[in-house]
Write a protein that holds these residues in place. Sequence first.
Motif, PDB file in Angstrom:
ATOM      1  N   TRP A  27      -8.958   2.827  -4.918  1.00 11.61           N
ATOM      2  CA  TRP A  27      -8.777   2.199  -5.140  1.00 11.61           C
ATOM      3  C   TRP A  27      -9.447   2.293  -6.789  1.00 11.61           C
ATOM      4  N   ASP A  63       0.968  -1.296   0.468  1.00 16.77           N
ATOM      5  CA  ASP A  63       0.200   0.279  -0.210  1.00 16.77           C
ATOM      6  C   ASP A  63       1.072   1.105  -0.031  1.00 16.77           C
ATOM      7  N   THR A  79     -13.469  -1.784  -4.042  1.00 15.27           N
ATOM      8  CA  THR A  79     -12.319  -1.262  -4.440  1.00 15.27           C
ATOM      9  C   THR A  79     -12.100   0.003  -5.416  1.00 15.27           C
ATOM     10  N   LYS A 118      -4.474   5.183  -6.937  1.00 18.98           N
ATOM     11  CA  LYS A 118      -5.261   6.450  -6.649  1.00 18.98           C
ATOM     12  C   LYS A 118      -5.198   7.505  -6.749  1.00 18.98           C
ATOM     13  N   SER A 121      -0.115   4.169  -5.720  1.00 19.80           N
ATOM     14  CA  SER A 121      -1.186   3.023  -5.400  1.00 19.80           C
ATOM     15  C   SER A 121      -1.272   1.949  -4.590  1.00 19.80           C
TER      16      SER A 121
END
Length: 366
Positions: A109, A82, A104, A189, A86
């Motif tokens: 995400w 994490d 997600t 992200k 990204s």
Amino acid sequence: MTASYLLQSPADLSALNTMALACQAEQVITLSDEAQLEQILNAKHQHEPLFVLSGGSNVLLPPTLTATVLRPLLRGITVLDDRDDSIHIEVMAGENWHDLVLYTVNNGWYGLENLALIPGLTGAAPVQNIGAYGVQLDDCVTHVRACHLPTQTWHDFDKAACQFGYRDSIFKQQAGEWLITRVGFALHKDPTRVQAGYGDLQAQALQLANDAARQHINPVDVMQAIIAIRQSKLPDPKVLPNCGSFFKNPVIETAHFHSLQTQFPQIVGYKVDEQQTKVAAGWLIDHAGLKGGGIAPILSHEQQALVLTNHSAKNDPIQACQQDVAATQHFIQQQILAKYNIMLEREPVWIDRDGQINMSNTTLAS
Ligand SMILES: Cc1cc2nc3c(=O)[nH]c(=O)nc-3n(C[C@H](O)[C@H](O)[C@H](O)COP(=O)(O)OP(=O)(O)OC[C@H]3O[C@@H](n4cnc5c(N)ncnc54)[C@H](O)[C@@H]3O)c2cc1C
């Protein structure tokens, strides 16, 4: 200790395929972890036929299935790495695909939003490298873990080894040999990065965002627009059984396309390269007067000619079966061949009685 797997013998699979075809399987084994697969394979004779079934949204099942059906319903999502911009996750095969997309995107995400509302489970998604609205699964996949059933060996594939192509992968080329248990995804992200160049997706997403102050759409807008478009265009298999697009968009010689254009100026096609053009199969069927047509109870959908639907009611004494689908497939293929000199290719997977995946495009009955 490994929990034991669930065994049903015999089992009715008519509710486990979205085309709602009648299918009785001699034996179904539901797996909830990888160790159970090893137990099963160790107990089996090497040549006993096996068939892997997930959500059943891309298969045409036979009336009787003698192979042992394996259902990989393994669950879980693990974060591997994490970072600020990204995230790398690993998803078990039995996670519902659309729920994964929602999960997600709701976590911030991004990357899977264009693939919202595709039915099925995550483990099946790499098989035909699912795609929609300008995005394919392989845009985000990092790795796949799978068991090679004939040799009972485990393999970790990086993206290149998966040999992804348009609706294609090594798992499809070596059909029936692999059971995928895990899929890795690299997601970003950045809420300003979207893929909205497909058709009028951008306009639809902006309209839905319903916020005059906003100039730019984000991945949530894109996902919601795609869900709305799909719900308005595609029949819900729970209401009207179907298996999505039934025919692939054919790729033909550009010279052939030009000669068709003189006869049918509105024909829809996209240049693949200098020599080849991809033609919209839905347009061909629609303009051959076949929208809504076929051989009952399997008919092309009234709004989406490319989707074949099963009109035999669930409680009919005679449920539609694989042969009914074959009859309509054959009928449409012959009409399209006669009118445009193009042979349409089936997209869903035809399963033989012994669980073998039949690659022939003109199968009439099992
Ligand atoms: C309404 C509708 C819309 C659709 N829209 C799209 C779309 O936009 N884009 C698209 O690409 N597809 C689309 N599809 C097709 C389908 O949803 C996808 O191909 C999906 O990935 C199939 O998943 P499943 O779990 O239902 O697989 P299944 O139908 O159960 O299996 C499909 C094939 O994969 C194999 N398989 C399944 N699970 C595994 C596993 N874990 N390991 C190895 N092999 C496995 C099976 O043996 C079979 O050969 C649509 C289908 C429907 C009904």
